[in-house]
Design an enzyme around this catalytic site. Structure first.
Site, mmCIF file in Angstrom:
data_model
loop_
_atom_site.group_PDB
_atom_site.id
_atom_site.type_symbol
_atom_site.label_atom_id
_atom_site.label_comp_id
_atom_site.label_asym_id
_atom_site.label_seq_id
_atom_site.Cartn_x
_atom_site.Cartn_y
_atom_site.Cartn_z
ATOM 1 N N LYS A 80 0.681 -1.207 0.146
ATOM 2 C CA LYS A 80 0.111 -0.140 -0.015
ATOM 3 C C LYS A 80 0.934 1.415 0.153
ATOM 4 C CE LYS A 80 -2.462 -1.616 3.621
ATOM 5 N NZ LYS A 80 -2.084 -3.037 3.778
ATOM 6 N N THR A 81 1.845 1.183 1.028
ATOM 7 C CA THR A 81 2.630 2.484 1.007
ATOM 8 C C THR A 81 3.638 2.438 -0.415
ATOM 9 O OG1 THR A 81 2.973 2.126 3.246
ATOM 10 C CG2 THR A 81 4.524 3.603 2.176
ATOM 11 N N ASP A 125 -1.665 6.494 6.555
ATOM 12 C CA ASP A 125 -1.768 4.956 6.736
ATOM 13 C C ASP A 125 -2.555 4.660 8.059
ATOM 14 O OD1 ASP A 125 -0.965 2.484 6.291
ATOM 15 O OD2 ASP A 125 0.893 2.483 7.194
ATOM 16 N N THR A 174 -5.661 -1.570 7.064
ATOM 17 C CA THR A 174 -5.631 -3.415 6.973
ATOM 18 C C THR A 174 -7.086 -3.540 7.447
ATOM 19 O OG1 THR A 174 -4.922 -3.161 9.255
ATOM 20 C CG2 THR A 174 -3.436 -3.551 7.560
ATOM 21 N N ARG A 233 6.766 -8.099 1.520
ATOM 22 C CA ARG A 233 7.588 -7.681 2.614
ATOM 23 C C ARG A 233 8.152 -8.911 3.240
ATOM 24 N NH1 ARG A 233 4.755 -3.793 6.370
ATOM 25 N NH2 ARG A 233 4.986 -2.149 5.175
#
Ligand code: ADE
Length: 352
Positions: A80-81, A125, A174, A233
């Site tokens: 997302k980032t 976020d 999330t 990640r």
């Protein structure tokens, strides 16, 4: 990252589990940042999301307008980032970064909003953790590019509408279910990120290995990809840990044997589950007869936070088909019993 404000650069709280999708505030996250793709064309996977964003970017650019506000949701670690930063790059804009829990006072939020230039991005976020008072500020900011500045206090206080530059808010969460309808409806573009396929993760592992100059064969790469719980990640983190192992215990090259040995030393099983995943599933099966068991009971018995269970552990266990969330609590599936080679108890029909 041009234009990012250090005071708003702090992200989520530390969480040092190797399989957690959460960002780590150490060397790892520096390396993570260095291997992040910078353009949509370098971004692997999430093809539907990517295509839609590509079109939105091209259209906004050709109209010389800010991109519509974007809401990205899905489990942690799926990009997302990264996507927010890529969108800013694609639009040739600066991006400022913050997170719901970091915005404690109204002034924190208005300070960022009023500092944005036309077409700048504001990445927020954990938007589900924004205080209601902040949401109230966001509504007119998103819709009319306006904030109401309050000058003075008490009976003499006056409201001054302040016109903002047309910016793009990228919200990430999330927990899409926790976003109230009035906020959600103000995003023109809404996308859910999915877990990655092993094939996409394989390409990501190869790409990262190339950037980091890691020697690895195809089987070694696939072993890492396939045990990365669908999360880039995690794949990149495992790649670095397996590289350490290869350097110390082998000849610096990651092959299938090295990858297997390193991952099993890290306590990661064939499906990418780690000790916490296993403890969670085994608690449901062995302590609570396979469930249903409530989230709070489960969290207490594992000494884990409910949020971490819901956001990090459960999505992947559900994706694998090992766990079900029912209205009465969490339940281990038949597949979970098979996975742990345990005999499934006969349940009375209609019990849940
Ligand atoms: N690194 C982390 N996520 C990635 C992605 N989706 N594509 C390419 N590299 C990545």
């Amino acid at each position: 990252m041009s234009g990012s404000s250090p005071s708003h650069a702090k992200m989520t709280e530390p969480h040092d589990r190797i399989l957690s999708g959460r960002a780590l505030p150490d060397d790892d996250s520096r390396i993570e940042a260095s291997i992040r793709p910078q353009r949509l064309s370098d971004y692997i996977g999430q093809n539907r999301v990517k295509e839609n964003l590509q079109i939105a970017v091209e259209a906004a650019r050709s109209r010389n307008e800010a991109l519509d506000h974007v809401l990205l949701y899905g489990p942690p670690g799926l990009g997302k980032t990264t996507l927010a930063q890529i969108l800013a790059n694609e639009m040739g804009s600066a991006i400022k970064v913050s997170a719901g829990p970091l915005l404690e006072k109204k002034g924190d939020l208005t300070a960022v909003l009023t500092s944005l230039d036309a077409r700048d991005f504001f990445f927020l976020d954990e938007i589900h953790r924004l205080q209601p008072a902040m949401e109230e500020i966001l509504y007119p900011a998103m819709e009319d590019f306006r904030v109401d500045l309050i000058i003075g206090q008490g009976p003499g206080a006056r409201v001054h509408p302040y016109q903002l530059n047309k910016f793009t808010l990228i919200g990430a969460t999330t927990r899409a279910g926790l976003i109230m309808a009035p906020l959600r409806s103000r995003f023109g573009i809404v996308h859910r990120l999915e877990f990655y396929t092993p094939e996409d993760l394989l390409r990501i592992v190869h790409r990262s290995a190339k950037i980091l100059d890691i020697k690895m064969d195809e089987d070694g790469a696939f072993e890492i990809a396939r045990r990365s719980r669908g999360t880039p990640r995690v794949a990149n983190r495992l790649l670095r840990r397996v590289r350490d192992f290869a350097q110390v215990r082998a000849k610096g090259v990651i092959d299938l044997g090295v990858a297997r040995d390193a991952l099993s030393m890290l306590g990661i099983d064939e499906h990418g589950l780690d000790e916490t995943d296993r403890n969670l599933m085994l608690a449901i099966i062995q302590k609570y007869g396979g469930g249903p068991v409530g989230l709070n009971t489960l969290a207490a018995s594992l000494s884990e936070e409910e949020d971490a269970i819901e956001e990090i552990y459960e999505p992947y266990l559900m994706q694998l088909g090992l766990l079900d969330r029912t209205p009465r609590g969490r339940v281990a599936t038949g597949l979970a019993y098979k996975h742990f080679q345990l005999e499934e108890p006969r349940r009375q029909p209609g019990l849940f």
